[in-house]
Scaffold this motif. Sequence first.
Motif, PDB file in Angstrom:
ATOM      1  N   VAL A 314       0.868  -1.208   0.027  1.00 10.27           N
ATOM      2  CA  VAL A 314      -0.127  -0.174   0.119  1.00 10.27           C
ATOM      3  C   VAL A 314       0.899   1.061   0.064  1.00 10.27           C
ATOM      4  O   VAL A 314       1.911   1.433   0.757  1.00 10.27           O
ATOM      5  N   ASP A 315       0.761   2.110  -0.819  1.00 10.10           N
ATOM      6  CA  ASP A 315       1.417   3.415  -1.029  1.00 10.10           C
ATOM      7  C   ASP A 315       1.184   4.235   0.074  1.00 10.10           C
ATOM      8  O   ASP A 315      -0.097   4.667   0.571  1.00 10.10           O
ATOM      9  N   ILE A 316       2.091   4.667   0.995  1.00 15.13           N
ATOM     10  CA  ILE A 316       1.984   5.684   2.054  1.00 15.13           C
ATOM     11  C   ILE A 316       2.655   7.138   1.714  1.00 15.13           C
ATOM     12  O   ILE A 316       3.797   7.161   1.141  1.00 15.13           O
ATOM     13  N   PRO A 317       1.799   7.941   1.913  1.00 18.28           N
ATOM     14  CA  PRO A 317       2.241   9.442   1.588  1.00 18.28           C
ATOM     15  C   PRO A 317       3.307  10.072   2.611  1.00 18.28           C
ATOM     16  O   PRO A 317       3.342   9.568   3.576  1.00 18.28           O
ATOM     17  N   GLY A 318       4.319  10.858   2.096  1.00 21.45           N
ATOM     18  CA  GLY A 318       5.050  11.467   2.897  1.00 21.45           C
ATOM     19  C   GLY A 318       4.519  12.218   3.874  1.00 21.45           C
ATOM     20  O   GLY A 318       3.562  12.855   3.666  1.00 21.45           O
ATOM     21  N   GLY A 319       4.678  12.183   5.037  1.00 26.29           N
ATOM     22  CA  GLY A 319       4.276  12.919   6.303  1.00 26.29           C
ATOM     23  C   GLY A 319       3.074  12.338   7.036  1.00 26.29           C
ATOM     24  O   GLY A 319       2.367  12.740   7.865  1.00 26.29           O
ATOM     25  N   ALA A 320       2.635  10.906   6.358  1.00 21.81           N
ATOM     26  CA  ALA A 320       1.698  10.369   7.084  1.00 21.81           C
ATOM     27  C   ALA A 320       1.996   9.759   8.365  1.00 21.81           C
ATOM     28  O   ALA A 320       3.146   9.541   8.708  1.00 21.81           O
ATOM     29  N   LYS A 321       1.222  10.089   9.332  1.00 20.43           N
ATOM     30  CA  LYS A 321       1.286   9.271  10.607  1.00 20.43           C
ATOM     31  C   LYS A 321       0.946   7.791  10.695  1.00 20.43           C
ATOM     32  O   LYS A 321      -0.222   7.238  10.098  1.00 20.43           O
ATOM     33  N   LEU A 322       1.438   7.035  11.198  1.00 22.51           N
ATOM     34  CA  LEU A 322       1.393   5.327  11.189  1.00 22.51           C
ATOM     35  C   LEU A 322       0.939   5.123  12.636  1.00 22.51           C
ATOM     36  O   LEU A 322       1.591   5.381  13.527  1.00 22.51           O
ATOM     37  N   MET A 323      -0.050   4.089  12.784  1.00 19.89           N
ATOM     38  CA  MET A 323      -0.397   3.441  14.058  1.00 19.89           C
ATOM     39  C   MET A 323      -0.003   2.111  13.709  1.00 19.89           C
ATOM     40  O   MET A 323      -0.557   1.108  13.145  1.00 19.89           O
ATOM     41  N   LEU A 324       0.869   1.459  14.593  1.00 19.30           N
ATOM     42  CA  LEU A 324       1.737  -0.086  14.697  1.00 19.30           C
ATOM     43  C   LEU A 324       0.796  -0.869  15.500  1.00 19.30           C
ATOM     44  O   LEU A 324       0.969  -0.561  16.862  1.00 19.30           O
ATOM     45  N   LEU A 325       0.063  -1.644  15.025  1.00 20.79           N
ATOM     46  CA  LEU A 325      -0.563  -2.490  15.815  1.00 20.79           C
ATOM     47  C   LEU A 325       0.031  -3.571  16.598  1.00 20.79           C
ATOM     48  O   LEU A 325      -0.121  -4.863  15.808  1.00 20.79           O
ATOM     49  N   LEU A 326       0.937  -3.282  17.439  1.00 23.58           N
ATOM     50  CA  LEU A 326       1.652  -4.617  18.124  1.00 23.58           C
ATOM     51  C   LEU A 326       0.715  -5.687  18.593  1.00 23.58           C
ATOM     52  O   LEU A 326       1.234  -6.773  18.611  1.00 23.58           O
ATOM     53  N   GLY A 327      -0.405  -5.355  19.067  1.00 29.25           N
ATOM     54  CA  GLY A 327      -1.469  -6.521  19.440  1.00 29.25           C
ATOM     55  C   GLY A 327      -1.779  -7.435  18.179  1.00 29.25           C
ATOM     56  O   GLY A 327      -1.861  -8.340  18.697  1.00 29.25           O
ATOM     57  N   ARG A 350       9.470 -15.424  22.679  1.00 28.37           N
ATOM     58  CA  ARG A 350      10.541 -14.272  22.527  1.00 28.37           C
ATOM     59  C   ARG A 350      10.595 -13.564  21.207  1.00 28.37           C
ATOM     60  O   ARG A 350      11.201 -12.292  21.438  1.00 28.37           O
ATOM     61  N   ARG A 351      10.013 -13.924  20.323  1.00 32.23           N
ATOM     62  CA  ARG A 351      10.098 -13.308  19.147  1.00 32.23           C
ATOM     63  C   ARG A 351       9.129 -12.221  18.751  1.00 32.23           C
ATOM     64  O   ARG A 351       9.149 -11.474  17.973  1.00 32.23           O
ATOM     65  N   HIS A 352       8.286 -12.018  20.033  1.00 31.31           N
ATOM     66  CA  HIS A 352       7.514 -10.570  19.821  1.00 31.31           C
ATOM     67  C   HIS A 352       7.849  -9.426  19.875  1.00 31.31           C
ATOM     68  O   HIS A 352       9.238  -9.577  19.767  1.00 31.31           O
ATOM     69  N   LEU A 353       7.199  -8.370  19.456  1.00 36.70           N
ATOM     70  CA  LEU A 353       7.584  -7.127  19.144  1.00 36.70           C
ATOM     71  C   LEU A 353       7.190  -6.145  20.127  1.00 36.70           C
ATOM     72  O   LEU A 353       7.305  -4.799  20.082  1.00 36.70           O
ATOM     73  N   ALA A 354       6.981  -6.757  21.308  1.00 35.05           N
ATOM     74  CA  ALA A 354       6.529  -5.758  22.399  1.00 35.05           C
ATOM     75  C   ALA A 354       7.502  -4.776  22.955  1.00 35.05           C
ATOM     76  O   ALA A 354       6.984  -3.700  23.369  1.00 35.05           O
ATOM     77  N   PHE A 355       8.679  -5.004  22.843  1.00 37.77           N
ATOM     78  CA  PHE A 355       9.748  -4.128  23.334  1.00 37.77           C
ATOM     79  C   PHE A 355      10.202  -3.149  22.018  1.00 37.77           C
ATOM     80  O   PHE A 355      11.344  -2.502  22.009  1.00 37.77           O
ATOM     81  N   GLY A 356       9.585  -3.423  20.848  1.00 38.85           N
ATOM     82  CA  GLY A 356      10.306  -2.710  19.570  1.00 38.85           C
ATOM     83  C   GLY A 356      11.413  -3.537  19.120  1.00 38.85           C
ATOM     84  O   GLY A 356      11.659  -4.797  19.338  1.00 38.85           O
ATOM     85  N   LYS A 357      11.980  -2.676  18.023  1.00 35.26           N
ATOM     86  CA  LYS A 357      13.124  -3.367  17.314  1.00 35.26           C
ATOM     87  C   LYS A 357      14.161  -2.503  17.044  1.00 35.26           C
ATOM     88  O   LYS A 357      13.832  -1.204  16.782  1.00 35.26           O
ATOM     89  N   GLY A 358      15.323  -2.572  16.758  1.00 38.77           N
ATOM     90  CA  GLY A 358      16.272  -1.740  15.888  1.00 38.77           C
ATOM     91  C   GLY A 358      16.738  -0.615  16.965  1.00 38.77           C
ATOM     92  O   GLY A 358      16.817  -0.913  18.217  1.00 38.77           O
ATOM     93  N   ILE A 359      16.784   0.368  16.537  1.00 32.22           N
ATOM     94  CA  ILE A 359      17.710   1.549  17.468  1.00 32.22           C
ATOM     95  C   ILE A 359      16.821   1.861  18.556  1.00 32.22           C
ATOM     96  O   ILE A 359      17.130   2.640  19.412  1.00 32.22           O
TER      97      ILE A 359
END
Length: 417
Positions: A314-327, A350-359
């Motif tokens: 799906v194309d997302i425009p620049g400046g768009a706000k995103l809501m990431l549904l971790l649940g 333990r492979r969940h994303l509850a604590f985020g990923k990356g930096i």
Amino acid sequence: MVAPKTAACPVHSSFNPLSDNYLSDPYPTLSAVRDEVPVFFAPEVDMWVVTRYDDIDAIFRDPATFSASVGQRPVFPMSSEAQSILAKGFHAFPVMSDCDPPRHTRIRKHNMTGFSGRRIAKLEPKVLAKATQMFDGIRPGLVDLVDAVTYPLPAYMIFTFIGFPDEDMDTLKRWCGNRMLFSWGHPSPALQAEIATNMVHYWRYCENFVAERARSPQDDFTSDLIRIHQADPDSLSLHEITNIAYGLSFAGHETTTNFTSNAVHRLLTHREQWDAVVADQGLINNAIEETLRYDSSIIAWRRMATRPTTVGGVDIPGGAKLMLLLGAAGRDPGHFSAPEEFDIHRGDARRHLAFGKGIHYCIGAALARMEARIVLDLLATRAPEVRIVDDQEYTFPANISFRGPQQLWVQWPASDS
């Protein structure tokens, strides 16, 4: 508002993460939207919603395209009164969860020094002693474990870690009240003004506390940062340290309360798994991970697209706000077998994303796990026969991101086992 430009773009006009049904139990909705339309625009919150594990994982790992700068901004516009109150005495700015490189890189490096293994190891016996004291105070009969343990203990843990004096904790907890509604809910103008006033009080307290620690460093996290500042004032300012103390005291309190409450709730409502934990407390660590996957204390987080991009086709425009549904990601059948089942024996929990990923991986993950482990261990040892009150009505904070029962009633056994 950065909305879809054409009718062909996926829009889910009925998705409302602040509706009563969603707040009561978001998981049927989370699974349904993930399976039906994994990426869509939600006019109710003016955000593009992302539901699948792979898409959210990729977003977390691409901070150049997906900025964290909106992470703690109010979902809805602030009232003019609240803005006026904050302008007169609240001077926070992004430093960690809502900050991008290069500032984020510099601040996180210094925070990691404070979150050393030595610092966490030094805190653990204090948390254990405090938790033991709280359990000692519980009497047989109906008990709200949120009030008795899972709310006060995280506050004690994070405030002690930062270095706040014990005698200030009740005041600090009061100032934290309803704070999550300000940035992640839809409070009335009057409530916004009340919360904003408390934020100003809290900010000024943190300013004074950091100034005092600068004059007389102690053995705590804030003093670790003060010593970094004293060695090289250009590397970390006192204003930045104040920001860190302010933000960490809230983040490490509310999220851990919800996380620990969710773990107790899920185990006691899956009695056979609670009995397994009582029989083998070595299962506690994996039970914690399964809770984070199945019923995370943070069910959604936010990012902003820095440029036009594509997510899940799906194309997302620049400046768009995103809501990431971790649940939704935690129960993605593309990554977890039988994802709707709570299973403390799950090998890949333990492979969940509850604590985020990356930096932006949660810097306090070890502290949160430690506190939940202590609570579950003491509960299994002290009250293995504890029972959840079956007919209770659970309520949850009215916000888009943080979730945990506001009360958790149990029947405390007449004698410890």
